[in-house]
Each structure stands twice: as structure tokens, then as C-alpha cells.
Motif scaffolding. Structure first.
Motif, PDB file in Angstrom:
ATOM      1  N   GLU A 144       0.848  -1.185   0.000  1.00  0.00           N
ATOM      2  CA  GLU A 144       0.000   0.000   0.000  1.00  0.00           C
ATOM      3  C   GLU A 144       0.887   1.240   0.000  1.00  0.00           C
ATOM      4  N   PHE A 145       0.640   2.150  -0.917  1.00  0.00           N
ATOM      5  CA  PHE A 145       1.361   3.416  -0.880  1.00  0.00           C
ATOM      6  C   PHE A 145       0.493   4.507  -1.465  1.00  0.00           C
ATOM      7  N   THR A 146       0.770   5.700  -1.045  1.00  0.00           N
ATOM      8  CA  THR A 146      -0.019   6.855  -1.459  1.00  0.00           C
ATOM      9  C   THR A 146       0.492   7.369  -2.800  1.00  0.00           C
ATOM     10  N   VAL A 147      -0.435   7.651  -3.701  1.00  0.00           N
ATOM     11  CA  VAL A 147      -0.079   8.253  -4.978  1.00  0.00           C
ATOM     12  C   VAL A 147      -0.006   9.754  -4.778  1.00  0.00           C
ATOM     13  N   SER A 148       1.139  10.329  -5.123  1.00  0.00           N
ATOM     14  CA  SER A 148       1.397  11.742  -4.855  1.00  0.00           C
ATOM     15  C   SER A 148       0.678  12.655  -5.834  1.00  0.00           C
ATOM     16  N   ASP A 149       0.576  13.924  -5.463  1.00  0.00           N
ATOM     17  CA  ASP A 149       0.028  14.935  -6.360  1.00  0.00           C
ATOM     18  C   ASP A 149       0.884  15.055  -7.622  1.00  0.00           C
ATOM     19  N   LYS A 150       2.190  14.851  -7.460  1.00  0.00           N
ATOM     20  CA  LYS A 150       3.089  14.926  -8.613  1.00  0.00           C
ATOM     21  C   LYS A 150       2.744  13.845  -9.634  1.00  0.00           C
ATOM     22  N   ALA A 151       2.462  12.631  -9.161  1.00  0.00           N
ATOM     23  CA  ALA A 151       2.099  11.539 -10.071  1.00  0.00           C
ATOM     24  C   ALA A 151       0.807  11.857 -10.807  1.00  0.00           C
ATOM     25  N   ILE A 152      -0.176  12.388 -10.100  1.00  0.00           N
ATOM     26  CA  ILE A 152      -1.446  12.745 -10.720  1.00  0.00           C
ATOM     27  C   ILE A 152      -1.244  13.845 -11.756  1.00  0.00           C
ATOM     28  N   LYS A 153      -0.390  14.815 -11.437  1.00  0.00           N
ATOM     29  CA  LYS A 153      -0.114  15.903 -12.375  1.00  0.00           C
ATOM     30  C   LYS A 153       0.544  15.383 -13.650  1.00  0.00           C
ATOM     31  N   ILE A 154       1.512  14.482 -13.495  1.00  0.00           N
ATOM     32  CA  ILE A 154       2.184  13.906 -14.666  1.00  0.00           C
ATOM     33  C   ILE A 154       1.186  13.135 -15.526  1.00  0.00           C
ATOM     34  N   LEU A 155       0.330  12.355 -14.877  1.00  0.00           N
ATOM     35  CA  LEU A 155      -0.693  11.605 -15.617  1.00  0.00           C
ATOM     36  C   LEU A 155      -1.609  12.548 -16.382  1.00  0.00           C
ATOM     37  N   ASN A 156      -2.057  13.601 -15.730  1.00  0.00           N
ATOM     38  CA  ASN A 156      -2.980  14.546 -16.367  1.00  0.00           C
ATOM     39  C   ASN A 156      -2.328  15.277 -17.540  1.00  0.00           C
ATOM     40  N   ASN A 157      -1.021  15.513 -17.439  1.00  0.00           N
ATOM     41  CA  ASN A 157      -0.313  16.251 -18.483  1.00  0.00           C
ATOM     42  C   ASN A 157       0.217  15.354 -19.596  1.00  0.00           C
TER      43      ASN A 157
END
Length: 333
Positions: free
Chosen positions: A6-19
Motif C-alpha cells: 500500500e502506498f499513497t499516490v502523490s500529487d506529482k504523479a497525478i499531475k504527470i498523468l494529467n499532463n
């Protein structure tokens, strides 16, 4: 074998995915798989493009199924867009839609007719596997007892695929057949959904020299999420990442992509595998276990794992989709 962490997905990962424009080069889309839940699930998870498997046992059945899938796409046109080129995929992302094209996991639907390649291309097929585990008119599959190479007919198939702009795909295909096909092809070659033999020695995984030869063509290997090929019944993101990282170390991040090969009805799949040992032979007499498949939501975890392993943001975006987009722009016509 890996346990689920279990690990938390960071805001940075979400930003990269969105971009990024996120591609998955393999989603089986037979009549049993076709529903109105799966594709929106992929879009919600962060995917922008999916290549749908649309082949059936015969030429006629394949064409009929493609017609049904086109009808399905039109019916769901508010959320799904059929793409004929990379520009269409970019436009779909801009409007919040999931873009799709088609592929065949076998050359048998040609029914021995080279002319069908251009016809399938017009119907939306943008890549085609040369063989599916077994020997056919083109060459050997990866699960054959021997290792025959590309046939004379197979040479013509590769050349015609190059001519019309269809990506040549070595997934499920025998070692020698892929190596010879890469020599014949004058376009970047792909393995849409394959893992590394150097990590897990399964006949569906590809060896280091296949990976290097693919990279030498300018091509891309999409990493697969099926648990048996990962030696991980849970198909964890950590196990998928091992194959990404191995290939990145071997040939660089510009030749690695995603081809999860998600299957919704896993029980039906494994029952079919066990009933067809000529297609899916055992390895060292070890029974096929009902391993899980990688899930679309794991793309966020894979992105996070690449961040934690200090991948550059540009390299993460390349693996998520830019690499396959690059070869598509080069090959699709």
C-alpha cells in the motif's frame, strides 16, 4: 513473487498523468468483454487511448465483430472517439473522450489474402500480431515446440503492413520469427504487450536480444500486466514496474510503453487456457494458476513508482504514451 504494497499516490504523479497522453496498447474486446463499464473505467483511471483487440476465429467473423464495435463506439460517442491518427487521439483528450483504435492478435483473420491487410487498416486496425502462440502461415508462435522463422508469406505480410502503415507486432510470436520480421520491416517494430524473459523466463516474455532488436528499429515494448507472466499471482504494480525498469536499463526509456492486456472475466480466460494446452502449454508441468491481471487504476501506482525511482518527468510521459505516439506518427498513414 511480490506482495501487494500500500502506498499513497502523490500529487506529482497525478499531475504527470494529467499532463501526459496515456496509452494502453492492448485491451481484449471480444463479445464477452464488450460492455459500457470498462472503457469509462480506463478513462477515469487516467488513460487517453486504448487499442482494442477485435479479431475472431475467421475473416468473416472478424469483419462482423469490427462492425459491431464501430456501432458500439457510435452509440457511446459522447465518451468514446474512434481515432484514425495521433491527431485524433490528441483531439479526443482535449474534449475529455477516450480514443480507441483496433488491432488483431493473429494474422489468421487474413485467410491467406494479403489484400485484407489494407482492408483491415481502412476498418481501423492499426497493429497486427504475426502469430498467437501457435504456428501459422506467417511463422511460429512463442509456445511452439520448435522455433521456425518467418515464412515467405510472412515476409510479404510484413512488407504489406509497412506499405499500408500498420504497425508490425511481435507479441505472442516466436523468437526467430520476430527477429527475422524485424530484419524485414522498414518501419519501427513493436511488442504491444510483452514482458522481459530476463526477469521472468516464461515463453510469453521476450529475451534481451529481442528487446534490443526492437529498440534498434526505433520501436517500443508495452509492458504486460498478466500475473503469470510476472510470476506474481496478485499482478502487483511493483511486479509490473520490475519489467519496465529492466527494459529501461537495457535499451532506455524511449523504447518502453504500457500494454496491460486487462481481462475482466478472468475465470473464463483461465478455463479457456486450461482447455487449450496446444495454445497454452505448461512450463515444467506446472499448472496454470488463476493469477490476476493488472487493473487500469494501477497506472497511477506505476507512475508513482517511476517517480520514486527518480525517472525524469519527460521519461515517465514517454513510457506512459509518448513513445507509442512517436512510432504511430512515423508509421500510420
Amino acid at each position: 513473487m511480490s506482495e501487494k504494497k500500500e502506498f499513497t499516490v502523490s500529487d506529482k504523479a497525478i499531475k504527470i498523468l494529467n499532463n501526459s497522453t496515456v496509452w494502453d496498447m492492448t485491451l481484449p474486446w471480444d463479445p464477452e468483454a464488450m460492455d459500457e463499464i470498462t472503457l469509462p473505467r480506463f478513462k477515469k483511471a487516467g488513460f487517453d487511448f486504448i487499442s482494442l483487440t477485435v479479431d475472431m476465429p475467421s475473416l468473416e467473423a472478424t469483419v462482423q465483430h469490427i462492425a459491431k464495435v464501430h456501432s458500439f463506439i457510435r452509440t457511446n460517442g459522447d465518451t468514446i472517439a474512434f481515432a484514425r491518427n495521433v491527431g485524433d487521439i490528441d483531439k479526443a483528450k482535449e474534449t475529455g473522450k477516450l480514443a480507441v483504435t483496433f488491432h488483431l492478435q493473429e494474422t489468421n483473420p487474413l485467410n491467406g489474402d494479403i489484400n485484407m491487410i489494407s482492408t483491415y487498416y481502412e476498418l481501423g486496425v492499426r497493429h497486427m500480431l504475426l502469430a498467437y502462440n501457435q504456428k501459422n502461415r506467417v511463422g511460429d508462435g512463442c509456445a511452439e515446440r520448435g522455433d521456425g522463422g518467418l515464412s515467405r508469406f510472412g515476409v510479404k505480410v510484413v512488407q504489406e503492413m509497412n506499405r499500408v502503415g500498420m504497425l508490425v507486432d511481435g507479441s505472442h510470436t516466436g523468437y526467430r520469427t520476430t527477429m527475422e520480421a524485424m530484419e524485414v520491416s522498414n518501419s519501427p517494430f513493436i511488442f504491444s504487450h510483452c514482458n522481459a524473459w530476463g526477469v521472468v523466463p516464461h515463453y510469453r516474455n521476450i529475451k534481451d536480444d529481442q528487446i534490443k532488436a526492437c529498440a534498434d528499429t526505433g520501436g517500443v515494448i508495452g509492458v504486460n500486466g498478466l500475473g503469470e507472466f510476472l510470476d506474481d499471482p496478485s499482478a502487483s504494480s511493483e511486479s509490473v514496474f520490475k519489467h519496465i525498469d529492466y527494459m529501461v536499463d537495457l535499451v532506455g526509456p524511449q523504447h518502453v510503453g504500457i500494454g496491460l492486456d486487462y481481462v475482466k472475466h478472468t475465470t473464463s480466460f483461465w478455463n479457456w487456457v486450461r482447455k487449450n494446452p496446444e495454445i497454452w502449454p505448461l512450463i515444467n508441468n506446472k499448472p496454470h494458476a488463476d493469477t490476476k491481471f493488472g487493473q487500469p487504476e494501477q497506472i497511477k501506482e506505476l507512475c508513482e513508482l517511476m517517480i520514486k525511482h527518480q525517472y525524469a518527468e519527460s521519461d515517465i510521459s514517454a513510457i506512459l504514451g509518448d513513445n507509442f505516439a512517436r512510432v504511430a506518427r512515423q508509421v500510420w498513414k
